[in-house]
Design an enzyme around this catalytic site. Structure first.
Site, mmCIF file in Angstrom:
data_model
loop_
_atom_site.group_PDB
_atom_site.id
_atom_site.type_symbol
_atom_site.label_atom_id
_atom_site.label_comp_id
_atom_site.label_asym_id
_atom_site.label_seq_id
_atom_site.Cartn_x
_atom_site.Cartn_y
_atom_site.Cartn_z
ATOM 1 N N TRP A 70 0.759 -1.436 -0.358
ATOM 2 C CA TRP A 70 -0.046 0.225 0.245
ATOM 3 C C TRP A 70 0.829 0.986 0.191
ATOM 4 O O TRP A 70 0.006 2.258 -0.333
ATOM 5 C CB TRP A 70 -0.958 -0.125 1.398
ATOM 6 C CG TRP A 70 -1.854 -1.366 1.525
ATOM 7 C CD1 TRP A 70 -2.455 -1.626 0.078
ATOM 8 C CD2 TRP A 70 -3.056 -1.508 2.350
ATOM 9 N NE1 TRP A 70 -3.531 -2.377 0.530
ATOM 10 C CE2 TRP A 70 -3.835 -2.178 1.239
ATOM 11 C CE3 TRP A 70 -2.981 -0.292 3.209
ATOM 12 C CZ2 TRP A 70 -4.952 -2.518 2.830
ATOM 13 C CZ3 TRP A 70 -3.821 -1.345 3.826
ATOM 14 C CH2 TRP A 70 -5.382 -1.688 3.860
ATOM 15 N N LYS A 71 2.698 1.008 0.397
ATOM 16 C CA LYS A 71 3.204 2.277 0.077
ATOM 17 C C LYS A 71 2.845 3.085 1.154
ATOM 18 O O LYS A 71 1.771 2.841 2.700
ATOM 19 C CB LYS A 71 3.111 2.875 -0.912
ATOM 20 C CG LYS A 71 4.080 1.894 -2.339
ATOM 21 C CD LYS A 71 4.374 2.107 -3.336
ATOM 22 C CE LYS A 71 4.386 1.196 -4.365
ATOM 23 N NZ LYS A 71 5.008 1.559 -5.185
ATOM 24 N N HIS A 116 13.169 -2.482 -1.371
ATOM 25 C CA HIS A 116 11.767 -2.039 -2.388
ATOM 26 C C HIS A 116 12.901 -0.965 -3.229
ATOM 27 O O HIS A 116 13.636 -0.423 -2.330
ATOM 28 C CB HIS A 116 10.433 -1.459 -2.202
ATOM 29 C CG HIS A 116 10.122 -0.935 -2.995
ATOM 30 N ND1 HIS A 116 9.628 0.051 -3.679
ATOM 31 C CD2 HIS A 116 8.961 -2.019 -3.126
ATOM 32 C CE1 HIS A 116 8.380 0.136 -4.399
ATOM 33 N NE2 HIS A 116 8.606 -1.098 -4.273
ATOM 34 N N GLU A 170 11.383 -7.181 -9.450
ATOM 35 C CA GLU A 170 10.009 -5.459 -9.776
ATOM 36 C C GLU A 170 10.838 -4.022 -10.578
ATOM 37 O O GLU A 170 12.027 -3.681 -10.033
ATOM 38 C CB GLU A 170 10.157 -4.664 -8.053
ATOM 39 C CG GLU A 170 9.424 -5.332 -7.367
ATOM 40 C CD GLU A 170 8.028 -4.121 -6.901
ATOM 41 O OE1 GLU A 170 6.954 -5.002 -6.952
ATOM 42 O OE2 GLU A 170 8.457 -3.824 -6.032
ATOM 43 N N GLY A 195 4.631 1.280 -10.979
ATOM 44 C CA GLY A 195 4.033 2.964 -10.715
ATOM 45 C C GLY A 195 2.837 3.296 -11.937
ATOM 46 O O GLY A 195 2.853 5.309 -12.388
ATOM 47 N N SER A 237 2.800 -1.987 -12.428
ATOM 48 C CA SER A 237 2.050 -2.328 -13.005
ATOM 49 C C SER A 237 1.096 -3.725 -13.069
ATOM 50 O O SER A 237 0.391 -3.767 -14.662
ATOM 51 C CB SER A 237 2.824 -1.685 -13.916
ATOM 52 O OG SER A 237 3.298 -0.119 -13.435
ATOM 53 N N GLY A 267 1.039 -2.739 -6.570
ATOM 54 C CA GLY A 267 1.053 -1.687 -5.766
ATOM 55 C C GLY A 267 -0.254 -1.730 -5.290
ATOM 56 O O GLY A 267 -1.153 -1.471 -5.627
#
Ligand code: PGA
Length: 273
Positions: free
Chosen positions: A27-28, A114, A184, A190, A232, A253
């Protein structure tokens, strides 16, 4: 681009895909308040509770984790930290939260390295220390690796190999069994589904990571470490990214903060594996 000859990597055939399938939500720094976090959590919980084939992990902001955990009595949904301190012991570390604190608060997983943490401060040495801290506290690490961009000479492969071998060096067999690796690529994070890595690229990279693991740490490690893809992943590309590729699920994300979207991703993975 001169593509390395992935077809010649023979690791996919003799090595069984680990049986474990995982979809983790990162969820950042979202959502903006606890009520919304709870609404999201409850919406995901409902679906996760009857999906038989996958483990669903939510990595909420640190501030929400313990309260979400306290209000949850089920076993299907797991919680993870988005990051942990490089320091293992409690002490004079303003603003830090240790792996042990996360474990006590209800986390069973931790995202380590990350790219958004690596961009701020996390060197390979820090990532390695955090990985060891997570393992000592009984958290399963989800180690993120990924290139900034792809070059024509395959340098990005060396980069990823180095990230992996540095993080995993000198771990015991037992610790190796706890690991999860998330590929990633930074250029895919994103964005939207049509800018994500293609299934072919994801498959190739999964084979490459398995090759690195086999060469440096032995074949049994390859069959015990689940590989996730992140960057994504959305409801529109989840099925094609899973189908026929050598990955075991996703680290999601932005799409994990929309209940309907995330449920569709969970369903897609659950249906395929
Ligand atoms: P994204 O993020 O799904 O929004 O690309 C993935 C991640 O950063 O873990």
């Amino acid at each position: 681009m001169n593509e390395p000859d992935f077809e010649k990597l023979d690791v996919s055939k003799p090595v069984a895909r680990p049986e474990e399938h995982i979809v983790a939500a990162n969820w950042k720094m979202n959502p903006a308040d606890y009520d919304e976090a709870k609404r999201l959590f409850d919406g995901i919980k409902k679906r996760a509770s009857y999906l038989r084939n996958i483990t669903t992990i939510i990595c909420p902001p640190t501030l929400y984790l313990q309260t979400l955990s306290n209000g949850y009595s089920g076993s299907k949904l797991k919680l993870g930290a988005q990051d942990i301190s490089v320091k293992q012991e409690t002490g004079s570390q303003t603003g830090e939260v240790s792996a042990g604190m996360f474990q006590t608060a209800g986390a069973t997983y931790a995202i380590i390295g990350h790219s958004e943490r690596r961009a701020l401060i996390d060197t390979d040495t820090i990532v390695k220390q955090k990985l060891e801290n997570a393992l000592s506290a009984g958290l399963r690490p989800i180690i993120c690796v990924g290139e900034h961009e792809r070059d024509n000479d395959g340098e990005y492969l060396t980069f990823i190999s180095r990230q992996i071998t540095h993080a995993l060096s000198n771990l015991s067999r037992q610790d190796m069994k706890q690991l999860i690796i998330a590929y990633e690529p930074l250029w895919a994070i994103g964005r939207s589904a049509d800018e994500a890595s293609s299934p072919r690229m994801v498959h190739q990279m999964a084979l490459y990571i398995k090759k690195v693991l086999a060469e440096h740490f032995g074949r049994p490690v390859v069959s015990s470490i689940p590989l996730l893809y992140g960057g994504s992943v959305e409801r529109s590309n989840a099925a094609e990214l899973m189908d026929g590729t050598a990955i075991n699920g996703f680290l999601v994300g932005h799409a994990s903060r929309d209940i309907e979207h995330f449920r569709d991703i969970l369903d897609a993975v659950n249906d395929i594996v």
